[in-house]
Design a protein around this motif. Structure first.
Motif, PDB file in Angstrom:
ATOM      1  N   ALA A  77      -0.610   0.249  -4.287  1.00 36.84           N
ATOM      2  CA  ALA A  77      -0.187   1.614  -4.025  1.00 36.84           C
ATOM      3  C   ALA A  77      -0.365   2.294  -5.335  1.00 36.84           C
ATOM      4  O   ALA A  77      -0.709   1.844  -6.343  1.00 36.84           O
ATOM      5  CB  ALA A  77       1.353   1.417  -3.549  1.00 36.84           C
ATOM      6  N   SER A  78      -0.639   3.861  -4.792  1.00 36.36           N
ATOM      7  CA  SER A  78      -0.800   4.763  -6.281  1.00 36.36           C
ATOM      8  C   SER A  78       0.625   4.813  -6.974  1.00 36.36           C
ATOM      9  O   SER A  78       1.719   4.561  -6.540  1.00 36.36           O
ATOM     10  CB  SER A  78      -1.354   5.903  -5.508  1.00 36.36           C
ATOM     11  OG  SER A  78      -0.132   6.775  -4.897  1.00 36.36           O
ATOM     12  N   ARG A  79       0.365   5.234  -8.144  1.00 39.51           N
ATOM     13  CA  ARG A  79       1.441   5.595  -9.094  1.00 39.51           C
ATOM     14  C   ARG A  79       2.375   6.516  -8.415  1.00 39.51           C
ATOM     15  O   ARG A  79       3.580   6.300  -8.483  1.00 39.51           O
ATOM     16  CB  ARG A  79       1.121   6.039 -10.645  1.00 39.51           C
ATOM     17  CG  ARG A  79       2.120   6.571 -11.418  1.00 39.51           C
ATOM     18  CD  ARG A  79       1.630   6.633 -12.597  1.00 39.51           C
ATOM     19  NE  ARG A  79       0.246   7.588 -12.803  1.00 39.51           N
ATOM     20  CZ  ARG A  79       0.291   8.701 -13.317  1.00 39.51           C
ATOM     21  NH1 ARG A  79       1.285   9.153 -13.913  1.00 39.51           N
ATOM     22  NH2 ARG A  79      -1.008   9.577 -13.458  1.00 39.51           N
ATOM     23  N   GLU A  80       2.166   7.509  -7.821  1.00 40.00           N
ATOM     24  CA  GLU A  80       2.855   8.701  -7.005  1.00 40.00           C
ATOM     25  C   GLU A  80       3.687   7.730  -6.038  1.00 40.00           C
ATOM     26  O   GLU A  80       4.735   7.957  -5.924  1.00 40.00           O
ATOM     27  CB  GLU A  80       2.052   9.589  -6.434  1.00 40.00           C
ATOM     28  CG  GLU A  80       1.131  10.542  -7.376  1.00 40.00           C
ATOM     29  CD  GLU A  80       0.063  10.010  -8.178  1.00 40.00           C
ATOM     30  OE1 GLU A  80      -0.609   8.763  -7.626  1.00 40.00           O
ATOM     31  OE2 GLU A  80      -0.322  10.398  -9.327  1.00 40.00           O
ATOM     32  N   ALA A  81       3.181   7.301  -4.956  1.00 42.65           N
ATOM     33  CA  ALA A  81       3.922   6.251  -3.952  1.00 42.65           C
ATOM     34  C   ALA A  81       4.744   5.428  -4.604  1.00 42.65           C
ATOM     35  O   ALA A  81       5.912   5.507  -4.148  1.00 42.65           O
ATOM     36  CB  ALA A  81       2.847   5.758  -2.896  1.00 42.65           C
ATOM     37  N   PHE A  82       4.391   4.847  -5.638  1.00 42.08           N
ATOM     38  CA  PHE A  82       5.242   3.690  -6.327  1.00 42.08           C
ATOM     39  C   PHE A  82       6.693   4.496  -6.872  1.00 42.08           C
ATOM     40  O   PHE A  82       7.818   3.999  -6.592  1.00 42.08           O
ATOM     41  CB  PHE A  82       4.544   2.989  -7.306  1.00 42.08           C
ATOM     42  CG  PHE A  82       5.300   1.910  -7.892  1.00 42.08           C
ATOM     43  CD1 PHE A  82       5.661   0.662  -7.167  1.00 42.08           C
ATOM     44  CD2 PHE A  82       5.908   2.124  -9.280  1.00 42.08           C
ATOM     45  CE1 PHE A  82       6.460  -0.425  -7.695  1.00 42.08           C
ATOM     46  CE2 PHE A  82       6.754   1.040  -9.842  1.00 42.08           C
ATOM     47  CZ  PHE A  82       6.874  -0.129  -8.944  1.00 42.08           C
ATOM     48  N   ALA A 129       5.579   4.387   1.970  1.00 40.59           N
ATOM     49  CA  ALA A 129       6.050   5.471   2.523  1.00 40.59           C
ATOM     50  C   ALA A 129       6.877   5.280   3.700  1.00 40.59           C
ATOM     51  O   ALA A 129       7.946   5.896   4.058  1.00 40.59           O
ATOM     52  CB  ALA A 129       4.581   6.390   3.069  1.00 40.59           C
ATOM     53  N   THR A 182       0.862  -1.147   0.174  1.00 42.87           N
ATOM     54  CA  THR A 182      -0.018   0.060  -0.148  1.00 42.87           C
ATOM     55  C   THR A 182       0.808   1.286   0.013  1.00 42.87           C
ATOM     56  O   THR A 182       2.091   1.211   0.295  1.00 42.87           O
ATOM     57  CB  THR A 182      -0.909  -0.030   1.229  1.00 42.87           C
ATOM     58  OG1 THR A 182       0.029   0.021   2.360  1.00 42.87           O
ATOM     59  CG2 THR A 182      -1.806  -1.304   1.307  1.00 42.87           C
ATOM     60  N   ASP A 183       0.263   2.319  -0.183  1.00 42.29           N
ATOM     61  CA  ASP A 183       1.006   3.927  -0.190  1.00 42.29           C
ATOM     62  C   ASP A 183       1.696   3.869   1.168  1.00 42.29           C
ATOM     63  O   ASP A 183       2.757   4.244   1.223  1.00 42.29           O
ATOM     64  CB  ASP A 183      -0.086   4.825  -0.121  1.00 42.29           C
ATOM     65  CG  ASP A 183      -0.548   5.111  -1.815  1.00 42.29           C
ATOM     66  OD1 ASP A 183      -0.081   4.199  -2.551  1.00 42.29           O
ATOM     67  OD2 ASP A 183      -1.326   6.026  -1.870  1.00 42.29           O
ATOM     68  N   ARG A 184       0.839   3.507   2.110  1.00 40.32           N
ATOM     69  CA  ARG A 184       1.482   3.576   3.615  1.00 40.32           C
ATOM     70  C   ARG A 184       2.533   2.718   3.740  1.00 40.32           C
ATOM     71  O   ARG A 184       3.640   3.244   4.363  1.00 40.32           O
ATOM     72  CB  ARG A 184       0.503   3.084   4.719  1.00 40.32           C
ATOM     73  CG  ARG A 184       0.752   3.470   5.979  1.00 40.32           C
ATOM     74  CD  ARG A 184      -0.512   3.436   6.711  1.00 40.32           C
ATOM     75  NE  ARG A 184      -0.298   2.717   8.265  1.00 40.32           N
ATOM     76  CZ  ARG A 184      -0.998   2.192   9.158  1.00 40.32           C
ATOM     77  NH1 ARG A 184      -2.241   2.471   8.717  1.00 40.32           N
ATOM     78  NH2 ARG A 184      -0.578   1.889  10.101  1.00 40.32           N
TER      79      ARG A 184
END
Lengths: 465, 344
Positions: free
Chosen positions: B279-284, B256, B251-253
């Protein structure tokens, strides 16, 4: 009363149901609808069938057809809804006809495997007429659709559909035309199948019964159950009676169940004995064996002679329920009262009462237990009462042999107690109940201060008497 | 133009099972599936077709009515629910009926006799789907196609099907660059590099939580019930960890947390397969741009991307430019099935 309803009141019956490896929904339905009966003729007939199945599954030569038969049974679906619809003259769809055809083919296989096993306990009705209708091409394969051969219009229509472009208007029109012909065929099929619905319903019931009988026979062989002799009168006698569920639990702990011999007859039989002596288990097992016998099933004993009763009543006194607002005493009294009313109406019951009056003060408790024994003693029922109270007079007294005096020194832990306990029953002439509670408590490792104090109270009480 | 089409159909037929998944509703999954079915039929190949559950978003939950939209050809074996079977637009032979009831009745397996349209349905969970695909093998299909429902990427997991075809298009974003970016991100995740087979095999037994793998290949259980607990246990990650294997969702979390740990510099992350990536593209991107490498235990094959240049909102992007853009970014064959269908 049906098996399903009996499981609510007879301890251990649910465990038997769970132990039966029934393969099909119709088999399960047969078990659930099985009626407990006092008709010795019906019971004998059922036991004859059960016996034939036991012989068949025990035959090593039948192992191969048996495995095949079980596989077919496993694939049998409950198509009673479809059959009811057919019988009522409704038109069934392709999936329903597929299931009917599959079942009709399965019936043929089942009959064949039964013949190979020399098992004639249940006659499976002949379903070849149904197969003939639903398998017009004689492929004998379990698939179904409205075959081309049902109507000469179908094949050309279908060829034309496939020649059209998928999704074309012309194709859609042809499909609608073909669907109309198919619907005519389905109506005609329903009309031809309707007279056969009754046979199919019988066949479904027969397959269910066969499935159940084989599961029962396998259980009987695996657990060493015996065919009971059924009688209208006389004592009920068991040799080496055991409780399947308790035995299973003990086996998991690498211990054996000590089977017991017991006979009970009209009147009241009082069973006394040490705590942890298995009195409650005996009551529950007698109830279970009686019920199984009157369902026409084998019983957990090496030999059994069972006198039929009209109903089995078990009063365990542990039905306390905060939800119904009844204390354990109230629940127990209501349950005994209901059994007494039933028995007083002249019906012959098997009544099993575990330690009546134990949940109130001992003086009143003993009085209640005495009254219960007296009341039931005057009735034509078979009543078994367990108690710790002394001074209760009954027509017959049995006592759990319990711990020998030599046992004391060898108790190392709680786990040793069952090993040194003799669970067998002996006739007991004395009205005094055995006093072993303090001994057992000491063996359980209860604080000596408590035990010594209890012993002093006991001495004081006796000196006051 | 006809050549990539031929190679796509042949490649699909070379696998036992292929999932078709859409990146969004109206991404063109149904057209893509129909295109493949027609292509297989034209080559004389016989597929089996099923679906993961019922694509609820396309079904009226109250009446269960829905327009049949998948066109099946003769000999195709298909699976649907009893209730959808009744509304089929094909003549078909019932081959089997499952025992487990779904919301729309039991599952019916049938073989098409005259072509037409049907609504597909299938088991609602991946384990049953895997079993069904294996059972369909009894009818010897050339390939089994799975209509993977939107939001259930797990139906395309390599644990279920051998390969997949991705449907994307104007439905997911209003501009070619954004459609390309989003599609490319999904492809990047789907095509994450595989762990060495020996390591993947050893990690396969890890069912939950997070394990640390040191430089010598030693596996250390971090004693976490799930990856969510990693944040509080971050200090327990051994400093010589070369790879963190997450058995559940990424996940994003989680990304992060890992990004902010000093000892995770140069540490690689691995998961079971692409369907574990939430996870989102941004977090990845934030994680990988800091040097974090990501692996999967089971790699996945993306055979092709099908695009639908028309959005349900009414706008349309240039089909050729969209295909070229995605193909350039991902290196995967990208086709507009509507254009291809009309080719001779």
């Amino acid at each position: 009363m049906t098996f399903t309803r009996l499981t609510a009141s007879i301890p251990g019956l649910r465990h038997i149901a769970d132990s039966l490896e029934i393969m099909s929904a119709p088999g399960r339905a047969h078990l659930n609808a099985l009626e407990m009966t006092a008709d010795t003729g019906v019971i004998a007939e059922r036991l004859d069938k059960a016996g034939k199945a036991v012989v068949a599954v025990s035959d090593p030569a039948a192992a191969r057809p048996l495995a095949r038969l079980l596989h077919v049974l496993m694939c049998v679906n409950d198509i009673s809804g479809t059959l009811r619809r057919l019988a009522a003259g409704q038109v069934t769809d392709d999936t329903e006809l597929f299931e009917l055809k599959t079942f009709a083919l399965q019936c043929g296989d089942i009959s064949r495997y039964c013949a190979e096993m020399d098992l004639d306990a249940v006659a499976i009705p002949d379903m070849t007429a149904t197969v003939a209708i639903l398998d017009p091409d004689g492929a004998r394969i379990p698939h179904f659709f409205i075959y081309d051969s049902y109507d000469p219009r179908l094949a050309p229509l279908r060829r034309r559909i496939n020649a059209c472009d998928a999704g074309s208007e012309e194709g859609a029109a042809l499909f609608a035309e073909a669907t109309a012909v198919e619907d005519e065929v389905r109506c005609a099929l329903a009309a031809r199948l309707r007279p056969l619905a009754r046979v199919a319903i019988e066949a479904l019931a027969a397959v269910g019964e066969l499935d159940f009988l084989i599961a029962h026979a396998k259980l009987a062989v695996a657990q060493g159950l015996c065919r009971p002799c059924i009688a209208d009168e006389g004592d009920t006698r068991y040799t080496a009676l055991f409780n399947p569920q308790v035995r299973e639990v003990l086996r998991r702990r690498k211990r054996d169940f000590q089977p017991i011999d017991i006979s009970v007859g009209e009147g009241v039989c009082v069973i006394t004995g040490a705590n942890m002596g298995g009195k409650s288990v005996i009551l529950k097992t007698v109830a279970l064996a009686q019920t199984l016998a009157q369902l026409g099933l084998y019983v957990p004993a090496s030999r059994a002679s069972v006198t039929v009763v009209e109903e089995v009543r078990v009063c365990l006194g542990d039905d306390q329920s905060e939800l119904t607002g009844l204390s354990s005493f109230a629940a127990e009294m209501l349950s005994i009262d209901s059994a007494l009313k039933e028995a007083s109406s002249g019906r012959r019951l098997l009544v099993l009462i575990d330690e009546p009056g134990r949940t109130t003060n001992p003086e009143e408790g003993r009085a209640i237990a005495g009254a219960i024994i007296s009341c039931f003693g005057a009735l034509p029922s078979i009543t078994v009462v367990t108690t710790h109270y002394s001074g209760l007079h009954a027509s017959r007294r049995l006592r759990v042999r319990g711990l020998s005096n030599a046992a004391d020194g060898s108790i190392g832990s709680i786990a040793d107690i069952p090993l040194l306990m003799d669970y067998s029953l002996e006739e007991d002439s004395a009205a005094a109940a055995p006093r072993e509670a303090l001994r057992i408590a000491a063996m359980l490792g209860i604080d000596p201060t408590l035990i010594d104090s209890a012993a002093r109270f006991l001495t004081l009480q006796q000196s006051q008497l | 133009m006809a050549e990539p089409e031929a190679s796509l159909i042949d490649r699909i037929a070379s696998y036992d099972s292929v999932a078709i998944v859409g990146l969004a509703k109206n991404a063109g999954k149904t057209e893509c599936l129909n295109y493949i079915l027609r292509g297989l039929h034209d080559r004389g190949l016989t597929p089996a077709v099923t679906s993961i559950g019922v694509d609820g978003e396309q079904t009226d939950a109250v009446s269960h009515t829905r327009k049949p939209e998948i066109t099946l050809f003769e000999e195709t074996v298909f699976v649907t629910s009893e209730s959808f079977y009744r509304s089929r637009g094909v003549t078909s032979k019932v081959l089997g009926i499952g025992t487990r009831a779904t919301a729309l009745g039991r599952l019916v397996t049938a073989r098409v006799r005259t072509h037409g349209k049907v609504i597909l349905a299938g088991p609602p969970d991946t384990a049953s789907l895997r079993r069904l695909i294996s059972d369909l093998g009894a009818y010897s299909p050339d390939v089994t196609l799975v209509d993977g429902a939107l939001s259930r990427m797990s139906s395309a997991s390599p644990a279920v099907t051998d390969a997949l075809v991705l449907a994307t298009g104007a439905a997911i974003a209003p501009s070619i660059p954004e459609i390309t970016r989003r599609t490319a991100f999904v492809c990047e995740v789907m095509r994450l590099p595989a762990l060495p087979p020996e390591m993947a095999r050893r990690l396969e037994d890890v069912e939950r939580g997070v394990v640390a793998v040191d430089a010598h290949g030693g596996i250390h259980d971090l004693g976490l019930s799930s990856a969510i607990a990693l944040g509080s246990a971050a200090a327990d990650i051994p400093t010589d960890t070369a790879l963190l294997y997450v058995a559940g969702a990424v996940t994003d979390r989680l990304l992060a947390t890992l990004r902010q740990l000093p000892q995770t510099d140069g540490m690689a992350l691995a998961m079971r397969d692409f369907s574990c990536m939430f996870a989102s593209r941004e977090a990845f991107t934030a994680f990988t741009s800091k040097g974090g490498a990501v692996f999967v235990a089971r790699p996945c094959r993306v055979l092709a991307i099908c695009v639908n240049p028309t959005s349900p909102a009414g706008y349309r992007v240039d089909s050729r430019r969209l295909c070229d853009s995605i193909k350039e970014k991902t290196g995967i064959d990208t086709i507009d099935v509507r254009l291809n269908r009309n080719l001779p």
